[in-house]
Scaffold this motif. Structure first.
Motif, PDB file in Angstrom:
ATOM      1  N   LYS A 147      63.428 -86.259  -5.435  1.00  0.00           N
ATOM      2  CA  LYS A 147      64.059 -87.472  -4.884  1.00  0.00           C
ATOM      3  C   LYS A 147      63.101 -88.659  -4.965  1.00  0.00           C
ATOM      4  O   LYS A 147      63.504 -89.747  -5.368  1.00  0.00           O
ATOM      5  N   ASP A 160      71.450 -90.535  -1.938  1.00  0.00           N
ATOM      6  CA  ASP A 160      70.334 -91.468  -1.708  1.00  0.00           C
ATOM      7  C   ASP A 160      69.951 -92.184  -3.001  1.00  0.00           C
ATOM      8  O   ASP A 160      69.767 -93.410  -3.035  1.00  0.00           O
ATOM      9  N   ASN A 220      71.889 -93.409   3.703  1.00  0.00           N
ATOM     10  CA  ASN A 220      71.042 -92.624   4.601  1.00  0.00           C
ATOM     11  C   ASN A 220      69.553 -92.702   4.203  1.00  0.00           C
ATOM     12  O   ASN A 220      68.711 -92.059   4.815  1.00  0.00           O
ATOM     13  N   SER A 221      69.236 -93.530   3.196  1.00  0.00           N
ATOM     14  CA  SER A 221      67.943 -93.403   2.517  1.00  0.00           C
ATOM     15  C   SER A 221      66.866 -94.400   2.931  1.00  0.00           C
ATOM     16  O   SER A 221      66.910 -95.576   2.546  1.00  0.00           O
ATOM     17  N   THR A 240      63.732 -94.211   1.823  1.00  0.00           N
ATOM     18  CA  THR A 240      62.923 -94.499   0.630  1.00  0.00           C
ATOM     19  C   THR A 240      63.559 -95.603  -0.207  1.00  0.00           C
ATOM     20  O   THR A 240      62.897 -96.575  -0.580  1.00  0.00           O
ATOM     21  N   ARG A 267      66.261 -96.721  12.107  1.00  0.00           N
ATOM     22  CA  ARG A 267      64.868 -96.457  11.696  1.00  0.00           C
ATOM     23  C   ARG A 267      64.043 -97.746  11.625  1.00  0.00           C
ATOM     24  O   ARG A 267      64.569 -98.811  11.313  1.00  0.00           O
ATOM     25  N   GLN A 314      56.074 -94.814   1.687  1.00  0.00           N
ATOM     26  CA  GLN A 314      57.081 -95.883   1.624  1.00  0.00           C
ATOM     27  C   GLN A 314      56.426 -97.237   1.890  1.00  0.00           C
ATOM     28  O   GLN A 314      56.720 -98.220   1.215  1.00  0.00           O
ATOM     29  N   GLU A 367      65.373 -89.333   9.414  1.00  0.00           N
ATOM     30  CA  GLU A 367      66.832 -89.476   9.528  1.00  0.00           C
ATOM     31  C   GLU A 367      67.312 -89.218  10.949  1.00  0.00           C
ATOM     32  O   GLU A 367      68.354 -89.712  11.378  1.00  0.00           O
ATOM     33  N   ARG A 424      63.192 -85.677  14.249  1.00  0.00           N
ATOM     34  CA  ARG A 424      63.116 -84.306  13.737  1.00  0.00           C
ATOM     35  C   ARG A 424      62.283 -83.376  14.616  1.00  0.00           C
ATOM     36  O   ARG A 424      62.423 -82.163  14.530  1.00  0.00           O
ATOM     37  N   HIS A 450      70.207 -84.295   6.591  1.00  0.00           N
ATOM     38  CA  HIS A 450      70.363 -83.240   5.586  1.00  0.00           C
ATOM     39  C   HIS A 450      69.415 -82.073   5.793  1.00  0.00           C
ATOM     40  O   HIS A 450      69.804 -80.907   5.623  1.00  0.00           O
TER      41      HIS A 450
HETATM   42  C1  LIG Z   1      62.709 -88.587   5.217  1.00  0.00           C
HETATM   43  C2  LIG Z   1      63.481 -88.390   4.157  1.00  0.00           C
HETATM   44  O1  LIG Z   1      63.999 -89.352   3.345  1.00  0.00           O
HETATM   45  P1  LIG Z   1      64.119 -90.921   3.532  1.00  0.00           P
HETATM   46  O2  LIG Z   1      62.947 -91.415   4.325  1.00  0.00           O
HETATM   47  O3  LIG Z   1      64.158 -91.449   2.135  1.00  0.00           O
HETATM   48  O4  LIG Z   1      65.432 -91.189   4.236  1.00  0.00           O
HETATM   49  C3  LIG Z   1      63.799 -87.013   3.701  1.00  0.00           C
HETATM   50  O5  LIG Z   1      64.391 -86.873   2.632  1.00  0.00           O
HETATM   51  O6  LIG Z   1      63.489 -86.039   4.402  1.00  0.00           O
END
Ligand SMILES: C=C(OP(=O)(O)O)C(=O)O
Ligand SMILES: O=C(O)C1=C[C@@H](OP(=O)(O)O)[C@@H](O)[C@H](O)C1
Length: 445
Positions: A28, A55, A99-100, A102, A129, A177, A356, A359, A401
């Motif tokens: 990804k 994504d 949802n991305s 990145t 976020r 990032q 996301e 966690r 996910h």
């Molecule tokens: C944190 C993740 O991705 P992103 O930060 O791109 O949403 C992930 O894929 O676990």
């Protein structure tokens, strides 16, 4: 990208041995970067093995909206005709990153170096976020936030700099990032942009910038860090990118094969960049049988074939400095730790709170509801492995996910089935997860 309002629950139950050979989808992180650098290059970029998950598809759409030509030419094969550094056009509509994190944060960096304004938006998870960590350095480089949500949350409008300034920036947390956003903005700045990180994060942006012709160097800084220096205003040329299989996706069948008795699976072309393989190191310390062969590389990214056999696992302590190299893998490591004998202590997981979902709490809840003893202590996660998992719980996915896939892996070997409330978000990173796991013998219904 929108999801249907109807949640899609799924149940995993204990199966016979998992066997077979699979290739998990393209990485990804590399897929996002190939599209973005292809769009910032002059000429044509051809990408094979692109992850066609939601994504990445959102990043492809945003590159198109910013003026690049992005075309699918076959299965996982894409072509990008770039506009050159600083050449993005004003998009006509808000850029929706779904949802991305990145996609959103890297494109913010790329836009910050162009004299255009763009609205950045995403789904409810992405809207929650933090974006200040990206906006702070981009503002130092001359970009402005024209309008935005509370505390730097999406949706927000970024006005790129007409004359971007090169900066030297020390990232406040280990984050590829943040580093990548600064480097992408720095492409359009005259002179040298420097990013210093006290703990090395994944270096795919650096490797790929070099592959596209940029003058970029990376040297050790302190015990675990890096100092990255980029010479601005390069002419990036289009390039061929071969995307290896994603180790963060491979993590799910790997842990499933380790915990389902008698399993023996093979995963081909898995990327083994050392800044991504903290999970493999940890699982091996726990006693996992993961054999590497056919080691090779492309554009600086190593890959290998992995053979994974069911193994008796024991609890270990995972040091905090390993976190950047396995930041997305703690959820499924917690599943492995639940099946291990003994205590696993995972330290320094504060960044898990801003993914996301939160966690750290979501992983603890996933284990708890399935009868595993677990504790969150500050930023550490402590799992009491008892060699088996009672199961029987329903896991809340929280638009994440990796929670959905981790819970389904847990159900592959638990005493009672494990249910997830919604599998829809698996499509963001691993669209074929369910059929691929079934092809190995997993019992999902
Ligand atoms: C944190 C993740 O991705 P992103 O930060 O791109 O949403 C992930 O894929 O676990
Ligand atoms: O740069 C990237 O491709 C990524 C960096 C990591 O995030 P942070 O930079 O927030 O650590 C990781 O969690 C994410 O899945 C992908």
């Amino acid at each position: 990208m929108t999801h249907s309002d109807q949640p899609r629950p799924l149940q995993a139950r204990a199966s016979g041995p998992l066997t077979g050979k699979v290739r998990v989808p393209g990485d990804k992180s590399i897929s996002h970067r190939a599209l973005i650098l292809g769009a910032l290059a002059v000429g044509e970029t051809r990408i094979s093995g692109l992850l066609e998950g939601e994504d990445v598809l959102n990043t492809a759409k945003s590159m198109q909206a910013l003026g690049a030509r992005v075309e699918r030419t076959g299965d996982f094969a894409w072509k990008v005709q770039g506009v050159g550094v600083g050449g993005f056009a004003q998009p006509k509509a808000p850029l929706d990153f779904g949802n991305s994190g990145t996609g959103c944060r890297l494109v913010m960096g790329a836009v910050a170096g162009c004299p255009i304004s763009a609205v950045f938006d995403g789904d409810a998870s992405l809207r929650s976020r933090p974006m200040r960590r990206i906006l702070d350095p981009l503002e130092k480089m001359g970009a402005r936030v024209v309008s935005g949500g509370e505390g730097g949350r999406l949706p927000l409008t970024v006005q790129g700099a007409r004359d971007p300034l090169p900066i030297t920036y020390r990232t406040p947390v280990a984050s590829a990032q943040i580093k990548s956003a600064v480097l992408l903005a720095g492409l359009a700045a005259p002179g040298t942009t420097t990013v210093i990180e006290s703990e090395a994060s994944r270096n795919h942006t650096e490797l790929m910038l070099k592959h596209f012709g940029a003058d970029i160097t990376s040297v050790q800084e302190g015990q675990h860090g890096r100092r990255i220096t980029l010479v601005g205003e390069p002419e990036l040329h289009g390039a061929n990118v071969v995307v290896p299989a994603d180790p963060s996706s491979a993590a799910f069948p790997i842990v499933a094969a380790l915990v389902v008795e008698g399993s023996d699976i093979v995963l081909s072309d898995v990327m083994t960049n050392p800044l991504r393989t903290g999970l493999f190191t940890t699982l091996r310390e726990m006693g996992a049988s993961i054999e590497e062969s056919e080691v090779r590389g492309d554009a600086g990214e190593p890959m290998a074939r992995l053979r994974v056999r069911a193994s008796k696992l024991r609890g270990v302590e995972v040091p905090p400095e390993r976190a950047p190299s396995m930041i997305d893998e703690y959820l499924v490591l917690a599943v492995a730790a639940s099946f291990a004998e003994g205590t696993t202590i995972m330290r320094g997981l504060q960044e898990l709170r801003v993914k996301e979902s939160d966690r750290l709490e979501a992983t603890a809840a996933m284990l708890r509801v399935n009868g595993v003893k677990v504790e969150v202590s500050g930023d550490d996660l402590i799992v009491e492995g008892r060699g088996h998992v009672p199961g029987g719980g329903t896991v809340a996915t929280h638009m994440d996910h990796r929670i959905a896939m981790s819970a389904l892996v847990m159900g592959c070997a638990s005493d009672q089935p494990v249910t997830v409330d919604d599998t829809a978000f698996i499509a963001t990173s691993f669209p074929d997860f369910i059929p691929m796991m079934r092809s190995l013998g997993a019992e999902f219904s």
